[in-house]
Design a protein around this motif. Structure first.
Motif, PDB file in Angstrom:
ATOM      1  N   ASN A   1      -7.103   0.100  19.293  1.00 21.04           N
ATOM      2  CA  ASN A   1      -7.020  -0.207  17.668  1.00 21.04           C
ATOM      3  C   ASN A   1      -7.579  -1.526  17.821  1.00 21.04           C
ATOM      4  OD1 ASN A   1      -4.524  -1.726  15.559  1.00 21.04           O
ATOM      5  ND2 ASN A   1      -5.093   0.610  15.626  1.00 21.04           N
TER       6      ASN A   1
ATOM      7  N   GLY B   1      -5.041  10.360  16.124  1.00 21.12           N
ATOM      8  CA  GLY B   1      -4.192   8.754  15.885  1.00 21.12           C
ATOM      9  C   GLY B   1      -2.943   8.550  16.867  1.00 21.12           C
TER      10      GLY B   1
ATOM     11  N   GLU C   1       0.699  -1.186   0.006  1.00 21.45           N
ATOM     12  CA  GLU C   1       0.343  -0.062  -0.065  1.00 21.45           C
ATOM     13  C   GLU C   1       0.542   1.474   0.187  1.00 21.45           C
ATOM     14  OE1 GLU C   1      -2.995  -0.032   3.062  1.00 21.45           O
ATOM     15  OE2 GLU C   1      -4.413   1.325   1.925  1.00 21.45           O
ATOM     16  N   TYR C   2       0.019   2.612  -0.810  1.00 17.32           N
ATOM     17  CA  TYR C   2       1.522   3.458  -1.067  1.00 17.32           C
ATOM     18  C   TYR C   2       2.671   2.669  -1.376  1.00 17.32           C
ATOM     19  CZ  TYR C   2      -2.642   4.992   2.376  1.00 17.32           C
ATOM     20  OH  TYR C   2      -3.468   4.428   3.481  1.00 17.32           O
TER      21      TYR C   2
ATOM     22  N   HIS D   1     -10.573   8.764  10.209  1.00 17.84           N
ATOM     23  CA  HIS D   1      -9.071   9.698  10.494  1.00 17.84           C
ATOM     24  C   HIS D   1      -8.207   9.614   9.273  1.00 17.84           C
ATOM     25  CE1 HIS D   1      -5.023   9.975  12.360  1.00 17.84           C
ATOM     26  NE2 HIS D   1      -4.609   8.744  11.276  1.00 17.84           N
ATOM     27  N   VAL D   2      -8.147   9.279   7.878  1.00 17.58           N
ATOM     28  CA  VAL D   2      -6.918   8.933   6.787  1.00 17.58           C
ATOM     29  C   VAL D   2      -8.070  10.926   6.305  1.00 17.58           C
ATOM     30  CG1 VAL D   2      -6.720   8.384   4.440  1.00 17.58           C
ATOM     31  CG2 VAL D   2      -7.042   6.815   6.285  1.00 17.58           C
TER      32      VAL D   2
ATOM     33  N   VAL E   1       3.250   8.636   5.469  1.00 16.80           N
ATOM     34  CA  VAL E   1       2.699  10.061   6.475  1.00 16.80           C
ATOM     35  C   VAL E   1       2.870  11.021   6.850  1.00 16.80           C
ATOM     36  CG1 VAL E   1       0.490  10.505   8.288  1.00 16.80           C
ATOM     37  CG2 VAL E   1       0.548   7.583   7.121  1.00 16.80           C
TER      38      VAL E   1
ATOM     39  N   HIS F   1       2.614   0.779  15.069  1.00 23.22           N
ATOM     40  CA  HIS F   1       0.764   0.730  15.396  1.00 23.22           C
ATOM     41  C   HIS F   1       0.248   0.257  14.384  1.00 23.22           C
ATOM     42  CE1 HIS F   1       0.980   4.863  13.971  1.00 23.22           C
ATOM     43  NE2 HIS F   1       0.143   4.673  12.706  1.00 23.22           N
ATOM     44  N   HIS F   2       0.197   0.092  13.241  1.00 27.52           N
ATOM     45  CA  HIS F   2      -0.095  -1.096  11.745  1.00 27.52           C
ATOM     46  C   HIS F   2      -0.619  -1.700  12.135  1.00 27.52           C
ATOM     47  CE1 HIS F   2      -1.249   3.184  10.057  1.00 27.52           C
ATOM     48  NE2 HIS F   2       0.071   3.388  10.435  1.00 27.52           N
TER      49      HIS F   2
ATOM     50  N   TYR G   1       8.968   9.945  14.426  1.00 30.79           N
ATOM     51  CA  TYR G   1       8.614   9.347  13.568  1.00 30.79           C
ATOM     52  C   TYR G   1       8.502   8.050  13.360  1.00 30.79           C
ATOM     53  CZ  TYR G   1       3.609  11.745  12.269  1.00 30.79           C
ATOM     54  OH  TYR G   1       2.661  12.332  12.684  1.00 30.79           O
TER      55      TYR G   1
ATOM     56  N   HIS H   1      -9.372  -1.193  14.167  1.00 33.39           N
ATOM     57  CA  HIS H   1      -8.528  -1.493  12.693  1.00 33.39           C
ATOM     58  C   HIS H   1      -9.544  -2.202  12.113  1.00 33.39           C
ATOM     59  CE1 HIS H   1      -5.539  -2.687  11.318  1.00 33.39           C
ATOM     60  NE2 HIS H   1      -5.174  -3.995  11.393  1.00 33.39           N
TER      61      HIS H   1
HETATM   62  C1  HEM Z   1       0.841  12.220  15.876  1.00 29.59           C
HETATM   63  C2  HEM Z   1       0.828  11.378  14.814  1.00 29.59           C
HETATM   64  C3  HEM Z   1      -0.221  10.382  14.462  1.00 29.59           C
HETATM   65  C4  HEM Z   1      -0.318   9.093  14.586  1.00 29.59           C
HETATM   66  C5  HEM Z   1      -0.389   8.464  15.971  1.00 29.59           C
HETATM   67  C6  HEM Z   1      -1.370   8.641  13.595  1.00 29.59           C
HETATM   68  C7  HEM Z   1      -1.726   6.945  13.459  1.00 29.59           C
HETATM   69  C8  HEM Z   1      -2.261   5.927  13.319  1.00 29.59           C
HETATM   70  C9  HEM Z   1      -2.927   4.603  13.626  1.00 29.59           C
HETATM   71  C10 HEM Z   1      -3.154   4.037  14.938  1.00 29.59           C
HETATM   72  C11 HEM Z   1      -3.614   4.259  12.438  1.00 29.59           C
HETATM   73  C12 HEM Z   1      -4.093   3.112  12.144  1.00 29.59           C
HETATM   74  C13 HEM Z   1      -3.549   2.490  12.152  1.00 29.59           C
HETATM   75  C14 HEM Z   1      -4.436   0.700  11.446  1.00 29.59           C
HETATM   76  O1  HEM Z   1      -5.196   0.326  12.639  1.00 29.59           O
HETATM   77  O2  HEM Z   1      -4.224  -0.322  10.888  1.00 29.59           O
HETATM   78  C15 HEM Z   1      -3.511   5.297  11.244  1.00 29.59           C
HETATM   79  C16 HEM Z   1      -3.988   4.715  10.152  1.00 29.59           C
HETATM   80  C17 HEM Z   1      -3.564   5.886   8.763  1.00 29.59           C
HETATM   81  N1  HEM Z   1      -3.163   7.648   9.088  1.00 29.59           N
HETATM   82 FE1  HEM Z   1      -2.517   8.338  11.523  1.00 29.59          FE
HETATM   83  N2  HEM Z   1      -2.020   9.254  12.859  1.00 29.59           N
HETATM   84  C18 HEM Z   1      -1.046  10.125  12.805  1.00 29.59           C
HETATM   85  C19 HEM Z   1      -1.110  11.538  12.015  1.00 29.59           C
HETATM   86  C20 HEM Z   1      -1.764  11.168  10.628  1.00 29.59           C
HETATM   87  C21 HEM Z   1      -2.124  12.100   9.587  1.00 29.59           C
HETATM   88  C22 HEM Z   1      -1.848  13.470   9.973  1.00 29.59           C
HETATM   89  C23 HEM Z   1      -2.282  11.999   8.938  1.00 29.59           C
HETATM   90  C24 HEM Z   1      -2.989  12.001   7.213  1.00 29.59           C
HETATM   91  C25 HEM Z   1      -2.666  13.654   7.030  1.00 29.59           C
HETATM   92  C26 HEM Z   1      -2.682  10.245   8.710  1.00 29.59           C
HETATM   93  C27 HEM Z   1      -2.757   9.140   7.410  1.00 29.59           C
HETATM   94  C28 HEM Z   1      -3.064   7.993   8.024  1.00 29.59           C
HETATM   95  C29 HEM Z   1      -3.200   6.790   7.534  1.00 29.59           C
HETATM   96  C30 HEM Z   1      -3.412   7.029   5.554  1.00 29.59           C
HETATM   97  C31 HEM Z   1      -3.493   6.056   7.455  1.00 29.59           C
HETATM   98  C32 HEM Z   1      -3.941   4.754   7.138  1.00 29.59           C
HETATM   99  C33 HEM Z   1      -3.248   3.608   6.538  1.00 29.59           C
HETATM  100  C34 HEM Z   1      -3.573   2.664   6.226  1.00 29.59           C
HETATM  101  O3  HEM Z   1      -4.018   1.618   6.612  1.00 29.59           O
HETATM  102  O4  HEM Z   1      -3.640   2.225   4.174  1.00 29.59           O
HETATM  103  N3  HEM Z   1      -2.833  10.029   9.958  1.00 29.59           N
HETATM  104  N4  HEM Z   1      -2.721   6.618  11.971  1.00 29.59           N
END
Ligand code: HEM
Ligand code: HEM
Lengths: 57, 551
Positions: free
Chosen positions: B397, B388, B184-185, B409-410, B274, B321-322, B315, B401
Motif C-alpha cells: 500500500n 485488493g 466519499e461515496y 483496481h477500482v 464496496v 486498510h484505506h 468485510y 496508495h
Molecule cells: C477481497 C476484496 C478486496 C480487498 C481486500 C480490497 C482492498 C482494497 C485496497 C487495499 C484499496 C486501496 C486503499 C487505499 O490505498 O486507499 C482498495 C480500494 C478500492 N477498492 Fe478494493 N478491494 C477488494 C475488492 C474490491 C472490489 C470487488 C471492488 C469493486 C467492485 C473494489 C473497489 C474499490 C474501490 C472503489 C476503492 C477505492 C476507494 C477510494 O479510495 O475511493 N474493491 N481496495
C-alpha cells in the motif's frame, strides 16, 4: 473515558477472536451438516426448473 | 403502469406524492436563500410529475384478480431501462473526467464543470444510479422467481424504485451546485440521506414480505446476498450519515464524528459500500443468472453458503486498510490488513464456484455472449479481489496508495465485475420480461461484449502502468537524499496513460450505448408480438406442478 485504547484492544483480541472462530465453525457446520445436503441440492436445482413464466400459484 | 395499481393503492400513491410535494414546497420556500431551495424545487417538480401520472390513470379500471397469479414485473422493466440510461450518463461523465485529466485545459470556465464536482457525479452516477437501479430491478425479479411468489402489493416496488431515483437526482444535481457532505461515496446532504433511509427501509420490508409469501421451504442463496446488501447498506448509511444540520432550512450539516474517528467511520462505510453495494448484491445476481443461463446448477451450493458468511463477517473489519500510515492506531491498520488477506478466501470461493459451474459448458460460453459477460465478470471478480488483498498489505500500500493503481483496481472491479455482471443479467432477462424469443440483435450483444472487454483491458492496464510509474517516481531519491522527480515530472510521465484510459473508457461507453439501442429495439420490436395483452407474465397453457407451501 470508560473504554480506553487498551480495553478495546484487549476486547478485540479476546472476545473478537473467539467470536469469529465460533462464527466460522457455526457457518461450516451448517453448510456441511449431512442432513442439509438434500435441501441444498434441491435448492440449487429448483431455480433451473421454474421457467421464467411459471406463475406463483 | 397506474392501471396495475388497485384504487386503494392509487390513493395511497397520491397521498404520498402529495406529502412529498408539500415537503418540496417547504424546502423551496424556507430555503430560498440557500442551495436547499433549489432542491426543494426539484422535489416539488418530481412529486407533481408523479402526482400527475397517478392522477391521469386514477379512473382506469381496477386490475383483474388474475394478476395475483403472475409475477409483478413492471417495476423490474422500468428499473432496467432507467439503469441503462444512468449507465450512459455516468460513464459519459466518467469519460469526460478522464479526458479532463489528460487535458485539464478542456474545461468550461464554470464551477459546475470543475473536476471536483464532476468526479462525484461520475461515481454516484455509475455506482448508485446505474448499479443501484440494476440491483433493485434484478432483486425484484429474483426474489419473486426464487420464492415462487408475487410481490405482496403493487405500490411499494414503485415507491422504492421512484424514491431511489429521486435520491439519485438530488445527489447528482447537488454536486453540480456545490452541495456535498464531502464524504466519499456518501456525498449527499442530510435531507437526501433521510429520504434514502425511508426508501431503503421500505425496500427491506418489501423483500421480507415477499420472502414470507414464498412457496419454497428453503430461501435460495441469491436472496441471502441481496438481503445482506439491503440490510448492511442501511446500517452503513445511517451510521456514517449521522450529522447535525446547521438548520432545518439549510442544506449544510456537520458530521457527528471528527478527526480520526471520522476517518475510520468513513472508511468502515466506504469499504463496506464496496463489499455490500458493489459485491454482495452482485453476487446475488451472479448466483441466480449464471446457473440459469448456463442451465447448470451452481457447482457447490455449500461453498456458496460458506462464502456468504465469510464475506459478510470478514468485510466488516477490513475498512482500515484505506487508512494505512495515518493517525489511526497501528493495531487497527494491522487488523484491517489481516482481514483483507483472509477475505481472499470467501472471495475466491465465489469466483471459483462461478467458473466451476461453467466447467463443462464452455461451448455455451463460446457461443453465447450473454453467458460470456457473466464469465468475464467472475474472472474480474477473482482478479480484483486478489489485487485488493495484495494492496491491503501495508508495504504494498505504501507504493499503491494515492496513485492510479488504486483507480486501476477500482475499475477492474467496477468495469470488469460490476458492469459486466449487470449487462449479462440484463441480456438474460430482457427477452423473457418483454416476451421476446431473444434479444433484437445477438450480433450487437457480441459487439457490446468485445467493446466492454477491450475497454476494460485498456483502462486497467493503462492505470496499472501509470500508477506504478507514479508510485516509483514519488519514492526515488537522489544520492544527496532529495526527491529525484518533481510532481510535474510524474504528470508528464502519466500523460500517455491518461489518454489511453480515456480511449478505453470511450470503448466501454460505446458498448453501453450499443446495449441501450439493442435493449430498446428488443422492447419496441413487434415481429414477435407479445403473447398477452397485459404487461404481466401470463399463465402458461399447462398449469405448473403444484408446489407445497412453505412450512
Ligand atoms: C477481497 C476484496 C478486496 C480487498 C481486500 C480490497 C482492498 C482494497 C485496497 C487495499 C484499496 C486501496 C486503499 C487505499 O490505498 O486507499 C482498495 C480500494 C478500492 N477498492 Fe478494493 N478491494 C477488494 C475488492 C474490491 C472490489 C470487488 C471492488 C469493486 C467492485 C473494489 C473497489 C474499490 C474501490 C472503489 C476503492 C477505492 C476507494 C477510494 O479510495 O475511493 N474493491 N481496495
Ligand atoms: C466509461 C467508463 C468509465 C470511465 C471512463 C471512468 C473514468 C473515471 C475517472 C477518470 C475517474 C477519476 C480518477 C481519478 O480521480 O484519478 C474515475 C473514478 C471512479 N470511478 Fe470510474 N469510469 C468509468 C466507469 C466506472 C464504473 C462503471 C464504475 C462503477 C461501477 C466506476 C467507479 C468509479 C469509482 C468508484 C471511482 C473513484 C475511484 C477512487 O476514488 O479511487 N467507474 N472513473
Amino acid at each position: 473515558m470508560i473504554f480506553d485504547h487498551h480495553t478495546l484492544v484487549g476486547f478485540a483480541k479476546s472476545v473478537g477472536l473467539f467470536y469469529l472462530i465460533g462464527l466460522s465453525l457455526a457457518a461450516l457446520a451448517y453448510a456441511l451438516w449431512p442432513s442439509n445436503r438434500e435441501r441444498f441440492d434441491r435448492a440449487a436445482k429448483a431455480i433451473l426448473e421454474d421457467s421464467e413464466d411459471t406463475p406463483c400459484l | 403502469m397506474v392501471s396495475e395499481l388497485t384504487v386503494a393503492e392509487r390513493e395511497r400513491a397520491m397521498g404520498i406524492t402529495g406529502l412529498l410535494a408539500l415537503c418540496g414546497m417547504i424546502m423551496a420556500i424556507g430555503g430560498s436563500n440557500d442551495p436547499l431551495g433549489v432542491h426543494g424545487f426539484i422535489v416539488l417538480l418530481f412529486a407533481v410529475a408523479m402526482l400527475f401520472v397517478v392522477a391521469s390513470g386514477y379512473f382506469a379500471p381496477e386490475p383483474p384478480e388474475s394478476r395475483l397469479q403472475s409475477y409483478y414485473d413492471s417495476p423490474t422493466k422500468a428499473g432496467i431501462v432507467i439503469a441503462m440510461v444512468w449507465a450512459v450518463f455516468g460513464m459519459f461523465i466518467g469519460d469526460w473526467v478522464a479526458w479532463l485529466l489528460a487535458y485539464p485545459e478542456l474545461t468550461f470556465d464554470a464551477a459546475w464543470a470543475s473536476f471536483g464536482r464532476l468526479r462525484p457525479v461520475h461515481t454516484t452516477g455509475v455506482i448508485f444510479a446505474f448499479g443501484g437501479n440494476a440491483l433493485i430491478a434484478t432483486s425484484f425479479h429474483v426474489m419473486q422467481r426464487t420464492s415462487r411468489a408475487r410481490m405482496p402489493d403493487q405500490f411499494s416496488p414503485w415507491f422504492v424504485l421512484m424514491g431511489y431515483n429521486l435520491f439519485c437526482i438530488l445527489a447528482i444535481s447537488g454536486y453540480f451546485i456545490g452541495i456535498t457532505q464531502s464524504k466519499e461515496y456518501a456525498e449527499p446532504e442530510w435531507y437526501a440521506d433521510v429520504w434514502l433511509v425511508i426508501v431503503w427501509v421500505t425496500y427491506f420490508i418489501l423483500y421480507i414480505r415477499t420472502l414470507m409469501r414464498r412457496k419454497e421451504p428453503h430461501i435460495y442463496v441469491a436472496n441471502w446476498y441481496y438481503l445482506a446488501f439491503i440490510l448492511v447498506v442501511a446500517i452503513l448509511h445511517i451510521v456514517n450519515g449521522l450529522a447535525v444540520p446547521v438548520s432545518f432550512l439549510s442544506a449544510k450539516s456537520y458530521s457527528l464524528f471528527s478527526g480520526v474517528q471520522d476517518a475510520m467511520t468513513q472508511w468502515w462505510y466506504g469499504h463496506n459500500a464496496v463489499a455490500f453495494f458493489l459485491t454482495a448484491g452482485f453476487l446475488g445476481m451472479l448466483y441466480y443468472y449464471l446457473p440459469k443461463r448456463a442451465e447448470r446448477p451452481i457447482y457447490s451450493y455449500r461453498m456458496s453458503i460458506v462464502g456468504f458468511w465469510g464475506i459478510t463477517f470478514f468485510y466488516m473489519w477490513a475498512g482500515s486498510h484505506h487508512l494505512h500510515f495515518t493517525a489511526l492506531p497501528q493495531w487497527v491498520q494491522t487488523l484491517g490488513m489481516t482481514f483483507s488477506l483472509t477475505l481472499l478466501v470467501p472471495s475466491w470461493i465465489a469466483a471459483a464456484n462461478a467458473l466451476l459451474t461453467l466447467n463443462g459448458a464452455w461451448d455455451k460460453v463460446r457461443d453465447d455472449a450473454t453467458l460470456r459477460f457473466m464469465m468475464i465478470a467472475a474472472v474480474f471478480y477473482g482478479l480484483s479481489t486478489f489485487e485488493g488483498s495484495f494492496m491491503a498489505i501495508r508495504a504494498v500500500n505504501s507504493l499503491s496508495h494515492y496513485t492510479d493503481w488504486t483507480v486501476g483496481h477500482v475499475h477492474a472491479g467496477a468495469l470488469g465485475w460490476v458492469a459486466m455482471i449487470i449487462f449479462g443479467a440484463f441480456y438474460a432477462t430482457v427477452p423473457s420480461l418483454w416476451k421476446r424469443k431473444r434479444m433484437y440483435s445477438p450480433a450487437l450483444v457480441e459487439v457490446h461484449f468485445w467493446l466492454a472487454l477491450a475497454g476494460t483491458l485498456v483502462y486497467v492496464f493503462a492505470m496499472w502502468n501509470s500508477g506504478i510509474i507514479q508510485g516509483l517516481m514519488w519514492r526515488t531519491y537522489t544520492e544527496s537524499g532529495t526527491l529525484a522527480y518533481s510532481f510535474t515530472d510524474t504528470l508528464v510521465a502519466m500523460h500517455p496513460y491518461y489518454i489511453a484510459r480515456a480511449v478505453g473508457g470511450l470503448l466501454f461507453l460505446l458498448g453501453a450505448i450499443v446495449g441501450c439501442y439493442n435493449i430498446w429495439m428488443t422492447i419496441r420490436h413487434d415481429a414477435e408480438a407479445p403473447r398477452a395483452t397485459g404487461q404481466e407474465t401470463p399463465l402458461p397453457a399447462a398449469p405448473a406442478p403444484s408446489l407445497q407451501p412453505a412450512e
